[in-house]
Design a protein around this motif. Structure first.
Motif, PDB file in Angstrom:
ATOM      1  N   MET A  32      22.016  48.367  19.201  1.00 41.17           N
ATOM      2  CA  MET A  32      23.034  47.835  20.113  1.00 41.17           C
ATOM      3  C   MET A  32      24.407  48.062  19.480  1.00 41.17           C
ATOM      4  O   MET A  32      24.508  48.570  18.365  1.00 41.17           O
ATOM      5  CB  MET A  32      22.791  46.337  20.341  1.00 41.17           C
ATOM      6  N   THR A  33      25.456  47.652  20.191  1.00 39.45           N
ATOM      7  CA  THR A  33      26.808  47.921  19.666  1.00 39.45           C
ATOM      8  C   THR A  33      27.049  47.203  18.334  1.00 39.45           C
ATOM      9  O   THR A  33      27.848  47.647  17.517  1.00 39.45           O
ATOM     10  CB  THR A  33      27.891  47.480  20.673  1.00 39.45           C
ATOM     11  N   ASP A  34      26.338  46.082  18.097  1.00 44.83           N
ATOM     12  CA  ASP A  34      26.534  45.370  16.821  1.00 44.83           C
ATOM     13  C   ASP A  34      25.588  45.875  15.728  1.00 44.83           C
ATOM     14  O   ASP A  34      25.527  45.299  14.642  1.00 44.83           O
ATOM     15  CB  ASP A  34      26.367  43.857  17.009  1.00 44.83           C
ATOM     16  N   GLY A  35      24.824  46.930  16.037  1.00 41.63           N
ATOM     17  CA  GLY A  35      23.957  47.528  15.017  1.00 41.63           C
ATOM     18  C   GLY A  35      22.536  46.997  15.042  1.00 41.63           C
ATOM     19  O   GLY A  35      21.631  47.594  14.459  1.00 41.63           O
ATOM     20  N   ARG A  36      22.338  45.841  15.716  1.00 39.38           N
ATOM     21  CA  ARG A  36      20.977  45.290  15.739  1.00 39.38           C
ATOM     22  C   ARG A  36      20.140  46.000  16.809  1.00 39.38           C
ATOM     23  O   ARG A  36      20.663  46.741  17.643  1.00 39.38           O
ATOM     24  CB  ARG A  36      21.022  43.786  16.038  1.00 39.38           C
ATOM     25  N   VAL A  37      18.832  45.760  16.800  1.00 40.94           N
ATOM     26  CA  VAL A  37      17.940  46.306  17.829  1.00 40.94           C
ATOM     27  C   VAL A  37      17.321  45.135  18.586  1.00 40.94           C
ATOM     28  O   VAL A  37      17.271  44.013  18.070  1.00 40.94           O
ATOM     29  CB  VAL A  37      16.818  47.179  17.217  1.00 40.94           C
ATOM     30  N   LEU A  38      16.865  45.416  19.805  1.00 37.57           N
ATOM     31  CA  LEU A  38      16.330  44.357  20.648  1.00 37.57           C
ATOM     32  C   LEU A  38      14.841  44.603  20.877  1.00 37.57           C
ATOM     33  O   LEU A  38      14.457  45.599  21.489  1.00 37.57           O
ATOM     34  CB  LEU A  38      17.081  44.371  21.986  1.00 37.57           C
ATOM     35  N   LEU A  39      14.016  43.696  20.348  1.00 36.26           N
ATOM     36  CA  LEU A  39      12.563  43.815  20.540  1.00 36.26           C
ATOM     37  C   LEU A  39      12.186  43.025  21.796  1.00 36.26           C
ATOM     38  O   LEU A  39      12.229  41.791  21.812  1.00 36.26           O
ATOM     39  CB  LEU A  39      11.821  43.256  19.323  1.00 36.26           C
ATOM     40  N   ARG A  40      11.797  43.772  22.851  1.00 37.79           N
ATOM     41  CA  ARG A  40      11.333  43.124  24.087  1.00 37.79           C
ATOM     42  C   ARG A  40       9.880  42.705  23.884  1.00 37.79           C
ATOM     43  O   ARG A  40       9.065  43.500  23.404  1.00 37.79           O
ATOM     44  CB  ARG A  40      11.432  44.143  25.232  1.00 37.79           C
ATOM     45  N   PHE A  41       9.563  41.458  24.264  1.00 35.76           N
ATOM     46  CA  PHE A  41       8.229  40.957  23.932  1.00 35.76           C
ATOM     47  C   PHE A  41       7.694  40.086  25.077  1.00 35.76           C
ATOM     48  O   PHE A  41       7.955  38.883  25.127  1.00 35.76           O
ATOM     49  CB  PHE A  41       8.299  40.138  22.630  1.00 35.76           C
ATOM     50  N   PRO A  42       6.928  40.689  25.989  1.00 33.09           N
ATOM     51  CA  PRO A  42       6.347  39.900  27.094  1.00 33.09           C
ATOM     52  C   PRO A  42       5.120  39.114  26.626  1.00 33.09           C
ATOM     53  O   PRO A  42       4.297  39.637  25.871  1.00 33.09           O
ATOM     54  CB  PRO A  42       5.910  40.961  28.120  1.00 33.09           C
ATOM     55  N   ARG A  43       5.008  37.891  27.071  1.00 34.51           N
ATOM     56  CA  ARG A  43       3.870  37.041  26.700  1.00 34.51           C
ATOM     57  C   ARG A  43       3.326  36.342  27.943  1.00 34.51           C
ATOM     58  O   ARG A  43       4.093  35.930  28.823  1.00 34.51           O
ATOM     59  CB  ARG A  43       4.290  35.994  25.672  1.00 34.51           C
ATOM     60  N   LEU A  44       2.000  36.199  27.987  1.00 37.51           N
ATOM     61  CA  LEU A  44       1.337  35.513  29.101  1.00 37.51           C
ATOM     62  C   LEU A  44       0.968  34.093  28.662  1.00 37.51           C
ATOM     63  O   LEU A  44       0.447  33.900  27.561  1.00 37.51           O
ATOM     64  CB  LEU A  44       0.081  36.278  29.521  1.00 37.51           C
ATOM     65  N   PHE A  45       1.260  33.148  29.529  1.00 40.40           N
ATOM     66  CA  PHE A  45       0.931  31.740  29.281  1.00 40.40           C
ATOM     67  C   PHE A  45      -0.093  31.278  30.314  1.00 40.40           C
ATOM     68  O   PHE A  45      -0.028  31.664  31.481  1.00 40.40           O
ATOM     69  CB  PHE A  45       2.180  30.861  29.407  1.00 40.40           C
ATOM     70  N   LEU A  46      -1.014  30.429  29.851  1.00 38.45           N
ATOM     71  CA  LEU A  46      -2.068  29.904  30.727  1.00 38.45           C
ATOM     72  C   LEU A  46      -2.301  28.437  30.382  1.00 38.45           C
ATOM     73  O   LEU A  46      -2.411  28.086  29.201  1.00 38.45           O
ATOM     74  CB  LEU A  46      -3.357  30.698  30.464  1.00 38.45           C
ATOM     75  N   THR A  47      -2.357  27.595  31.399  1.00 37.88           N
ATOM     76  CA  THR A  47      -2.887  26.244  31.166  1.00 37.88           C
ATOM     77  C   THR A  47      -4.001  25.984  32.172  1.00 37.88           C
ATOM     78  O   THR A  47      -3.933  26.417  33.331  1.00 37.88           O
ATOM     79  CB  THR A  47      -1.816  25.132  31.296  1.00 37.88           C
ATOM     80  N   VAL A  48      -5.050  25.332  31.689  1.00 34.81           N
ATOM     81  CA  VAL A  48      -6.135  24.864  32.558  1.00 34.81           C
ATOM     82  C   VAL A  48      -6.230  23.361  32.326  1.00 34.81           C
ATOM     83  O   VAL A  48      -6.434  22.918  31.191  1.00 34.81           O
ATOM     84  CB  VAL A  48      -7.486  25.507  32.184  1.00 34.81           C
ATOM     85  N   ARG A  49      -6.065  22.589  33.382  1.00 39.42           N
ATOM     86  CA  ARG A  49      -6.156  21.137  33.234  1.00 39.42           C
ATOM     87  C   ARG A  49      -7.363  20.636  34.006  1.00 39.42           C
ATOM     88  O   ARG A  49      -7.524  20.918  35.192  1.00 39.42           O
ATOM     89  CB  ARG A  49      -4.888  20.469  33.777  1.00 39.42           C
ATOM     90  N   ARG A  50      -8.229  19.944  33.284  1.00 43.98           N
ATOM     91  CA  ARG A  50      -9.338  19.280  33.974  1.00 43.98           C
ATOM     92  C   ARG A  50      -8.785  18.010  34.606  1.00 43.98           C
ATOM     93  O   ARG A  50      -8.190  17.180  33.912  1.00 43.98           O
ATOM     94  CB  ARG A  50     -10.469  18.956  33.001  1.00 43.98           C
ATOM     95  N   MET A  51      -8.933  17.875  35.900  1.00 42.38           N
ATOM     96  CA  MET A  51      -8.297  16.768  36.601  1.00 42.38           C
ATOM     97  C   MET A  51      -8.872  15.436  36.099  1.00 42.38           C
ATOM     98  O   MET A  51     -10.076  15.333  35.851  1.00 42.38           O
ATOM     99  CB  MET A  51      -8.499  16.884  38.121  1.00 42.38           C
ATOM    100  N   PRO A  52      -7.995  14.422  35.943  1.00 39.55           N
ATOM    101  CA  PRO A  52      -8.484  13.109  35.500  1.00 39.55           C
ATOM    102  C   PRO A  52      -9.429  12.535  36.540  1.00 39.55           C
ATOM    103  O   PRO A  52      -9.304  12.834  37.733  1.00 39.55           O
ATOM    104  CB  PRO A  52      -7.211  12.265  35.406  1.00 39.55           C
ATOM    105  N   GLU A  53     -10.392  11.722  36.079  1.00 41.28           N
ATOM    106  CA  GLU A  53     -11.301  11.068  37.026  1.00 41.28           C
ATOM    107  C   GLU A  53     -10.535   9.997  37.786  1.00 41.28           C
ATOM    108  O   GLU A  53      -9.736   9.275  37.207  1.00 41.28           O
ATOM    109  CB  GLU A  53     -12.477  10.431  36.275  1.00 41.28           C
ATOM    110  N   THR A  54     -10.776   9.922  39.098  1.00 39.88           N
ATOM    111  CA  THR A  54     -10.078   8.888  39.871  1.00 39.88           C
ATOM    112  C   THR A  54     -10.927   7.615  39.851  1.00 39.88           C
ATOM    113  O   THR A  54     -12.160   7.695  39.972  1.00 39.88           O
ATOM    114  CB  THR A  54      -9.850   9.354  41.334  1.00 39.88           C
ATOM    115  N   PRO A  55     -10.277   6.466  39.658  1.00 41.45           N
ATOM    116  CA  PRO A  55     -11.049   5.224  39.534  1.00 41.45           C
ATOM    117  C   PRO A  55     -11.794   4.878  40.824  1.00 41.45           C
ATOM    118  O   PRO A  55     -11.383   5.266  41.882  1.00 41.45           O
ATOM    119  CB  PRO A  55      -9.993   4.165  39.219  1.00 41.45           C
TER     120      PRO A  55
END
Ligand code: SAM
Length: 260
Positions: free
Chosen positions: A237-260
């Protein structure tokens, strides 16, 4: 494949940011065990302990060097050596947290499904995996490995890290009437000092299986050829540094709470 805590932690801040982002997507949890899967040197475990306390947290990893660094960093936590392909928790869990490990586990989807079945009601499986196999940083590893002087040694290096399941497959396999699934991507842009810094970064992770398979005499030539490709793909880049592009995948699985 061997792991070095010192090499991995050269970029601790950048590597821990996705763990922080993943943890912020975890809601309040029921009582019960918390596991940091592929805990590495406990940079992710430290975040979990900060939020939930150490008493119910266990870190799981296969690498002796990582486990030693983890135990030193968090002496009040339990750390165990186990392979996630075969590991079984003692009881259903409140949280399985896995930052940057399941890209290294074969049969990812089946292991994730198996873990989802071992969540307490209200429990969460939270996973982040790099989605960077098509980025120049990783294409350059394959291109370099294909050069005639290296190819004979590296036929299986690429297979160590299998492509992660696409979002559609994650929903199809993991969602259900009592399971809420969320999948999203974040693309990080890491400004790094120079081309060498990108090489140092991947030496902590993706480049390791390639370098480990080469005879020692070929490692400098491979690293130089790889660095030349990186220099072409990541101009300063203009300041001499380089830019590392880094895509990441996120996943959450939630087991639903039991209803009373
Ligand atoms: C990239 S580091 C992630 C460290 C930490 N979780 C973080 O957030 O930065 C990946 C870790 O997963 C571990 N690992 C790789 N394959 C594994 C497996 N099959 N079972 C358990 N741990 C594994 C490695 O030893 C390494 O410490």
């Amino acid at each position: 494949m061997t792991w070095s805590a010192a090499q991995y932690l050269k970029f601790e801040d950048q590597r821990t940011r996705p763990a922080r982002d993943l943890l912020s997507a975890v809601p309040d949890l029921p009582e019960g065990a918390i596991y940091d899967l592929g805990c590495g040197p406990a940079n992710s475990t430290a975040l979990i302990v900060e939020r939930f306390g150490a008493a119910r947290v266990t870190g799981v990893d296969t690498a002796p060097d990582m486990l030693a660094a983890a135990a030193k960093r968090l002496p009040d936590c339990r750390f165990i050596c186990a392979d996630l392909s075969t590991w079984e928790p003692e009881a259903p869990a409140a949280l399985f947290f896995a930052n940057a490990v399941f890209q290294w586990v074969p049969d990812t989807l089946e292991v994730l499904a198996w873990l989802s079945d071992r969540l307490l009601p209200g429990g969460v499986l939270a996973v982040q995996m790099p989605d960077n196999l098509t980025e120049p940083s990783h294409a350059a590893m394959r291109e370099t490995a294909a050069e005639a002087r290296f190819a004979a040694h590296l036929a299986d290096a690429e297979r160590l890290r299998t492509p992660i399941p696409p979002p559609r497959r994650l929903f199809e396999r993991l969602a259900g009437p009592d399971r809420q699934v969320d999948v999203w991507h974040t693309v990080y842009n890491h400004p790094l000092a120079d081309t060498d810094a990108i090489v140092e970064w991947v030496k902590g992770t993706g480049l390791r299986p390639f370098l480990e398979r080469l005879p020692a005499a070929l490692v400098p030539a491979f690293t130089d050829a790889y660095r030349d490709r990186i220099a072409m793909s990541y101009p300063a880049m203009t300041d001499g540094r380089v830019l590392l592009r880094f895509p990441r995948l996120f996943l959450t699985v939630r087991r639903m709470p039991e209803t009373p």
